[in-house]
Design an enzyme around this catalytic site. Structure first.
Site, PDB file in Angstrom:
ATOM      1  N   CYS A 171      -1.419  -8.230   4.215  1.00 53.06           N
ATOM      2  CA  CYS A 171      -0.686  -9.460   3.921  1.00 53.06           C
ATOM      3  C   CYS A 171      -1.236 -10.564   4.811  1.00 53.06           C
ATOM      4  O   CYS A 171      -1.447 -10.351   6.006  1.00 53.06           O
ATOM      5  CB  CYS A 171       0.803  -9.239   4.200  1.00 53.06           C
ATOM      6  SG  CYS A 171       1.797 -10.717   3.943  1.00 53.06           S
ATOM      7  N   LEU A 172      -1.449 -11.736   4.230  1.00 50.68           N
ATOM      8  CA  LEU A 172      -1.995 -12.858   5.000  1.00 50.68           C
ATOM      9  C   LEU A 172      -1.058 -13.267   6.134  1.00 50.68           C
ATOM     10  O   LEU A 172      -1.487 -13.872   7.108  1.00 50.68           O
ATOM     11  CB  LEU A 172      -2.270 -14.055   4.075  1.00 50.68           C
ATOM     12  CG  LEU A 172      -3.335 -13.818   2.996  1.00 50.68           C
ATOM     13  CD1 LEU A 172      -3.360 -14.988   2.017  1.00 50.68           C
ATOM     14  CD2 LEU A 172      -4.707 -13.596   3.611  1.00 50.68           C
ATOM     15  N   GLN A 214       5.341 -18.219   2.549  1.00 50.87           N
ATOM     16  CA  GLN A 214       4.173 -18.022   3.411  1.00 50.87           C
ATOM     17  C   GLN A 214       3.511 -19.331   3.820  1.00 50.87           C
ATOM     18  O   GLN A 214       2.690 -19.347   4.737  1.00 50.87           O
ATOM     19  CB  GLN A 214       3.132 -17.136   2.708  1.00 50.87           C
ATOM     20  CG  GLN A 214       3.577 -15.699   2.551  1.00 50.87           C
ATOM     21  CD  GLN A 214       2.483 -14.867   1.922  1.00 50.87           C
ATOM     22  OE1 GLN A 214       2.332 -14.843   0.721  1.00 50.87           O
ATOM     23  NE2 GLN A 214       1.702 -14.190   2.749  1.00 50.87           N
ATOM     24  N   GLY A 265      -2.774 -13.086  -3.732  1.00 53.27           N
ATOM     25  CA  GLY A 265      -1.431 -13.549  -4.042  1.00 53.27           C
ATOM     26  C   GLY A 265      -0.863 -14.307  -2.863  1.00 53.27           C
ATOM     27  O   GLY A 265      -1.281 -14.091  -1.721  1.00 53.27           O
ATOM     28  N   HIS A 281       4.788  -7.272  -4.327  1.00 52.36           N
ATOM     29  CA  HIS A 281       4.588  -7.724  -2.947  1.00 52.36           C
ATOM     30  C   HIS A 281       5.027  -9.192  -2.798  1.00 52.36           C
ATOM     31  O   HIS A 281       5.753  -9.543  -1.861  1.00 52.36           O
ATOM     32  CB  HIS A 281       3.100  -7.547  -2.589  1.00 52.36           C
ATOM     33  CG  HIS A 281       2.709  -8.009  -1.218  1.00 52.36           C
ATOM     34  ND1 HIS A 281       2.184  -7.173  -0.271  1.00 52.36           N
ATOM     35  CD2 HIS A 281       2.755  -9.243  -0.641  1.00 52.36           C
ATOM     36  CE1 HIS A 281       1.925  -7.878   0.842  1.00 52.36           C
ATOM     37  NE2 HIS A 281       2.263  -9.132   0.632  1.00 52.36           N
ATOM     38  N   GLU A 282       4.611 -10.046  -3.758  1.00 55.79           N
ATOM     39  CA  GLU A 282       4.936 -11.473  -3.643  1.00 55.79           C
ATOM     40  C   GLU A 282       6.421 -11.738  -3.892  1.00 55.79           C
ATOM     41  O   GLU A 282       7.029 -12.581  -3.226  1.00 55.79           O
ATOM     42  CB  GLU A 282       4.081 -12.308  -4.606  1.00 55.79           C
ATOM     43  CG  GLU A 282       2.569 -12.198  -4.400  1.00 55.79           C
ATOM     44  CD  GLU A 282       2.108 -12.369  -2.962  1.00 55.79           C
ATOM     45  OE1 GLU A 282       2.772 -13.086  -2.203  1.00 55.79           O
ATOM     46  OE2 GLU A 282       1.094 -11.743  -2.598  1.00 55.79           O
ATOM     47  N   HIS A 334       8.403 -11.169  -0.888  1.00 49.69           N
ATOM     48  CA  HIS A 334       8.365 -12.297   0.048  1.00 49.69           C
ATOM     49  C   HIS A 334       9.515 -13.270  -0.217  1.00 49.69           C
ATOM     50  O   HIS A 334      10.048 -13.885   0.707  1.00 49.69           O
ATOM     51  CB  HIS A 334       7.049 -13.082  -0.080  1.00 49.69           C
ATOM     52  CG  HIS A 334       5.924 -12.557   0.767  1.00 49.69           C
ATOM     53  ND1 HIS A 334       6.003 -12.488   2.141  1.00 49.69           N
ATOM     54  CD2 HIS A 334       4.695 -12.086   0.446  1.00 49.69           C
ATOM     55  CE1 HIS A 334       4.853 -12.000   2.624  1.00 49.69           C
ATOM     56  NE2 HIS A 334       4.049 -11.745   1.609  1.00 49.69           N
TER      57      HIS A 334
HETATM   58 ZN   LIG Z   1       2.203 -10.892   1.741  1.00 42.60          ZN
END
Ligand SMILES: [Zn+2]
Length: 165
Positions: free
Chosen positions: A93-94, A51, A46, A135-136, A139
């Site tokens: 998380c990236l 991000q 995701g 989670h997304e 963000h």
């Molecule tokens: Zn994330």
């Protein structure tokens, strides 16, 4: 199409509330394509627009396995309209490299949003997909998974992140 740079903490864009998308145009469509490419390249399951440095309410996801055909999804202005149950699962998380932790979230969610054809989409998800959506969408509100940990765990992770920097 292009692989975009993934912003990492403490970049400010990760902490701001993203703006609603008013018009679903070609620019949004091409950003969504780039975000998907960036997500598969990472690899991740995701990715939210903040991000990649764009403070707008756009997420992409695909809870794929390497052996599966890709099944990319794009969701614009997503909103959680119902949630149910509780579930604990390890997340990463990236944008927060090197950290994984167990996070408590709803087990099942209903999410409404729009696709790239401006069609309203209602998703009912549970388990991993429900987790990715939560989670997304976090963000988009400037919330990271480490914010959802207990205070003690959060302090430990903060210390570790400071050391890594
Ligand atoms: Zn994330």
């Amino acid at each position: 199409m292009a692989v975009l740079e993934i912003k990492k903490i403490p970049e400010k864009v990760l902490r701001s509330r993203a703006e609603e998308i008013k018009s679903i145009n070609g620019e949004i469509a091409s950003l969504a394509q780039d975000m998907l490419e960036t997500m598969y390249d990472a690899p991740g399951i995701g990715l939210a627009a903040p991000q990649v440095g764009k403070p707008i309410r756009l997420i992409v996801f695909d809870i794929w396995h390497p052996e599966d055909e890709p099944n990319p999804h794009v969701l614009i202005n997503p909103v959680i309209t119902a949630k149910e149950g509780l579930d604990v699962m390890e997340e990463g998380c990236l944008s927060v490299p090197g950290v994984r932790a167990e996070v408590k979230r709803s087990y099942r969610v209903e999410v409404k949003g729009y696709d790239l054809n401006e069609k309203e989409v209602v998703l009912e998800a549970e388990g991993l997909l429900a987790r990715v959506l939560q989670h997304e969408i976090d963000h988009l509100d400037g919330v990271l998974f480490i914010d959802r940990l207990s205070r003690v765990k959060r302090e430990l992770i903060k210390k570790r992140l400071r050391r890594m920097r």
